[in-house]
Design an enzyme around this catalytic site. Structure first.
Site, PDB file in Angstrom:
ATOM      1  N   CYS A  12       0.826  -1.214   0.000  1.00 61.07           N
ATOM      2  CA  CYS A  12       0.000   0.000   0.000  1.00 61.07           C
ATOM      3  C   CYS A  12       0.858   1.262   0.000  1.00 61.07           C
ATOM      4  O   CYS A  12       1.416   1.607  -1.033  1.00 61.07           O
ATOM      5  CB  CYS A  12      -1.001  -0.032   1.143  1.00 61.07           C
ATOM      6  SG  CYS A  12      -2.436   0.975   0.766  1.00 61.07           S
ATOM      7  N   GLU A  17      -1.917  -9.069   3.542  1.00 64.60           N
ATOM      8  CA  GLU A  17      -1.885  -9.627   4.912  1.00 64.60           C
ATOM      9  C   GLU A  17      -3.279  -9.876   5.473  1.00 64.60           C
ATOM     10  O   GLU A  17      -3.453 -10.735   6.334  1.00 64.60           O
ATOM     11  CB  GLU A  17      -1.099  -8.712   5.857  1.00 64.60           C
ATOM     12  CG  GLU A  17      -1.642  -7.308   6.069  1.00 64.60           C
ATOM     13  CD  GLU A  17      -1.165  -6.314   5.022  1.00 64.60           C
ATOM     14  OE1 GLU A  17      -0.568  -6.762   4.014  1.00 64.60           O
ATOM     15  OE2 GLU A  17      -1.403  -5.107   5.190  1.00 64.60           O
ATOM     16  N   HIS A  40      -3.699  -4.984   0.350  1.00 63.51           N
ATOM     17  CA  HIS A  40      -3.152  -5.487   1.614  1.00 63.51           C
ATOM     18  C   HIS A  40      -3.262  -7.013   1.654  1.00 63.51           C
ATOM     19  O   HIS A  40      -4.251  -7.541   2.170  1.00 63.51           O
ATOM     20  CB  HIS A  40      -3.925  -4.914   2.805  1.00 63.51           C
ATOM     21  CG  HIS A  40      -3.672  -3.464   3.037  1.00 63.51           C
ATOM     22  ND1 HIS A  40      -2.694  -3.005   3.882  1.00 63.51           N
ATOM     23  CD2 HIS A  40      -4.255  -2.368   2.504  1.00 63.51           C
ATOM     24  CE1 HIS A  40      -2.688  -1.683   3.876  1.00 63.51           C
ATOM     25  NE2 HIS A  40      -3.630  -1.268   3.045  1.00 63.51           N
TER      26      HIS A  40
HETATM   27  N1  GLN Z   1      -1.853   6.754   2.556  1.00 63.38           N
HETATM   28  C1  GLN Z   1      -1.940   5.956   1.392  1.00 63.38           C
HETATM   29  C2  GLN Z   1      -3.269   6.108   0.687  1.00 63.38           C
HETATM   30  O1  GLN Z   1      -4.216   6.587   1.244  1.00 63.38           O
HETATM   31  C3  GLN Z   1      -1.688   4.508   1.701  1.00 63.38           C
HETATM   32  C4  GLN Z   1      -2.743   3.903   2.559  1.00 63.38           C
HETATM   33  C5  GLN Z   1      -2.322   2.621   3.204  1.00 63.38           C
HETATM   34  O2  GLN Z   1      -1.134   2.302   3.247  1.00 63.38           O
HETATM   35  N2  GLN Z   1      -3.275   1.884   3.750  1.00 63.38           N
HETATM   36  O3  GLN Z   1      -3.397   5.713  -0.434  1.00 63.38           O
END
Ligand code: GLN
Length: 537
Positions: A382, A516, A514
């Site tokens: 992410c 995970e 994600h």
């Molecule tokens: N801050 C980044 C976004 O909003 C990544 C978000 C995250 O890592 N969950 O896209």
């Protein structure tokens, strides 16, 4: 439900009971009740309750639901997490719609009825013919909390309605061992049980959490003063691994107690072996894989709960155990040698997980650059994915001012990472406004490391939680300089997976989603497994 202290592992007890019932071939589901007023966990800082977990349907929830999913190997949805906020919102909306016309709307019966209806709906599930046989309900907080009162009353009414044989109340309680005599103190448990009984709920079993296993004297006292049979008082000392909890409870006869209480027809608990073998590996594996986890919430391990679990799953499956070094990214901003750099450089692989906000971002990019240049296996998730693109753009593609508009205004940088148009909320509302939950990623390259790890399928579905994305205007230029976007969304406008060619780097992978969140003890996430495999080779 729990006693006088939070954080004693109610979630793990609940999940472990679920795992045992599942191992006995019962269909099981779970509900977490969080008595706070927030609608969901989406706006919490990870320092508040630990990591925010995301379900398939995009609901942002407490990390306990992650434990249920992993231990029970099931998929939960928004209805499996009840908060005071959700219940009040529901009742207030009904009131505005005129559903209670003429009546005074009150906590009893309207709020308590709404809680019971919600519980019964979630317990039934939405798969006709495959309704769960047991629904676990974990009430967050401690006995006696003002916030928890309507839920306790609703549960009392529910028990009265469905009858005792369909409702088993399990109290998880802390038994401190203090003083020079190192005596187990049962008084706090006696008090919390007596509070519970004054609300009309009598525990059918008590799980005693303590540093060391309580002795029979303490067990006798608890049984006597809390009016619970001896063989329904379970000792759960701190174990070296949470994967040992199901077997520990099973050995003490919790299945028998549950099946007596709920009149369950339980044959043999025949799928328990894998729990003992995973805890055996967790305890005794010879090989340790050192992993650098570079983030900004490193002061509290719970902030990266699912990432840590996914690393554990992958290591255990490969017969080793993880040695995670939490590295504060702010300490990597400066290139001068310090402990953080030392920890990074002595690790066999690097993970840069998700995150929000500008603090520590430069340090994360330094770590990514180091892994890229030194061919150290790397996984970015992410925000870790977005920073990987920025690092590559600056140092390989040659876009010196590459940045994300999350951190600097669009006018003063080359906006390689931008806010997603359709998730831009004109009112800047924060709750539930990100790109959340399961989304499809299709593989656009045949020779991809990640695709191979997913079994060479054409498409995958993983869970997301982000507001920013890679700016499609830069993709061509980035690809020309060797960054391979091997996975994209359905219309190929949104970048989902990047990797470097295996001839350039053994494992340099980053994903916008994600992975995970969907890793399971007996089915590790492919990209995490790939990281560990590369680290070990
Ligand atoms: N801050 C980044 C976004 O909003 C990544 C978000 C995250 O890592 N969950 O896209």
């Amino acid at each position: 439900m729990g006693s006088s202290v939070i954080g004693i592992g109610k979630g793990i007890v609940t999940s472990s009971i679920g795992a045992l019932l599942k191992a006995c071939n019962l269909r099981v589901t779970a509900i977490k009740i969080d008595p706070y007023i927030n609608i969901d966990a989406g706006t919490f800082s990870p320092y508040e309750h630990g990591e925010v977990f995301v379900l398939d349907d995009g609901c942002e929830v407490d990390l306990d639901l992650g434990n249920y999913e992993r231990f029970l190997d099931i998929h939960l949805s928004s209805s499996n997490n009840i908060t005071t906020g959700k219940i009040y919102q529901l009742v207030i909306n009904r009131e505005r719609a005129g559903d209670y016309l003429g009546k005074t709307v009150q906590i009893v019966p309207h709020i308590t009825d709404a809680i019971q209806q919600w519980i019964e709906g979630a317990a039934r599930g939405d798969d006709p013919g495959q309704e769960p046989e047991v629904c676990l309900i974990e009430l967050g907080g401690t006995t006696g909390d003002i916030e928890g009162m309507p839920f306790i009353e609703a549960l009392r009414q529910l028990q009265r309605r469905v009858k005792k044989e369909n409702f088993c109340c399990c109290h998880v309680s802390l038994i401190p061992c203090i003083g020079t005599s190192r005596e187990f103190k049962t008084k706090p448990t006696q008090s919390s049980v007596s509070i519970l009984r004054s609300y009309g709920l009598h525990p059918d079993m008590i799980v005693c959490r303590s540093e060391a296993a309580i002795n029979s004297g303490a067990k006798d006292k608890i049984s006597m003063f809390c009016d619970v049979e001896q063989d329904r008082v379970f000792a759960l000392p701190d174990l070296k691994t949470i994967y040992g909890v199901p077997s520990e409870l099973q050995e003490q006869g919790i299945i028998r107690a549950l099946s007596e209480c709920l009149m369950l027809k339980v044959c043999a608990c025949d799928r328990m072996k894998r729990w003992s073998s995973i805890s055996e590996i967790a305890l005794h594996a010879n090989e340790e894989v050192s992993i650098a986890l570079v983030g900004k919430y490193t002061a509290l391990g719970d902030c990266y709960a699912s990432v840590v679990k996914a690393l554990e799953h992958s290591c255990y499956e490969q017969g080793s155990k993880p040695k995670i070094k939490y590295i504060d990214s702010e300490l990597l901003i400066d290139s001068a040698e310090n402990q953080a750099w030392e920890d990074l450089k002595t690790s066999r692989c690097l993970i840069v997980p998700g995150g929000f906000g500008t603090r520590g971002v430069a340090g994360k990019m330094n770590a990514i650059k180091w892994a890229r240049q030194n061919k150290i296996p790397f996984l970015g998730v992410c925000l870790g994915f977005q920073l990987t693109v920025i690092e590559y753009a600056r140092n390989v593609t040659g876009i010196a001012d590459a940045h994300s508009t999350e951190f600097v205004p669009e006018e003063s940088c080359d906006p390689v990472v931008i806010e997603m148009l359709e998730y831009k909320d004109p009112d800047k509302k924060m709750g539930g406004t990100m790109r959340l939950g399961l989304r499809e990623t299709k593989f656009v390259a045949k020779d991809s490391i990640v695709r191979g790890l997913y079994g060479n399928v054409g498409k995958i579905r993983e869970r997301h939680r982000h507001r920013y994305e890679i700016n499609p205007d830069y993709v061509n230029e980035l690809e020309k300089s060797g960054l391979r976007f091997v996975g994209k969304n359905e219309d190929e406008t949104r970048m989902e997976i990047l990797e470097l060619h295996s001839t350039v780097h053994p494992y340099f992978v980053a994903v916008q989603y994600h992975p995970e969140y969907s890793s399971r003890p007996f089915c590790p996430s492919p990209v995490y497994a790939g990281l560990i495999m590369a680290a070990k080779s």
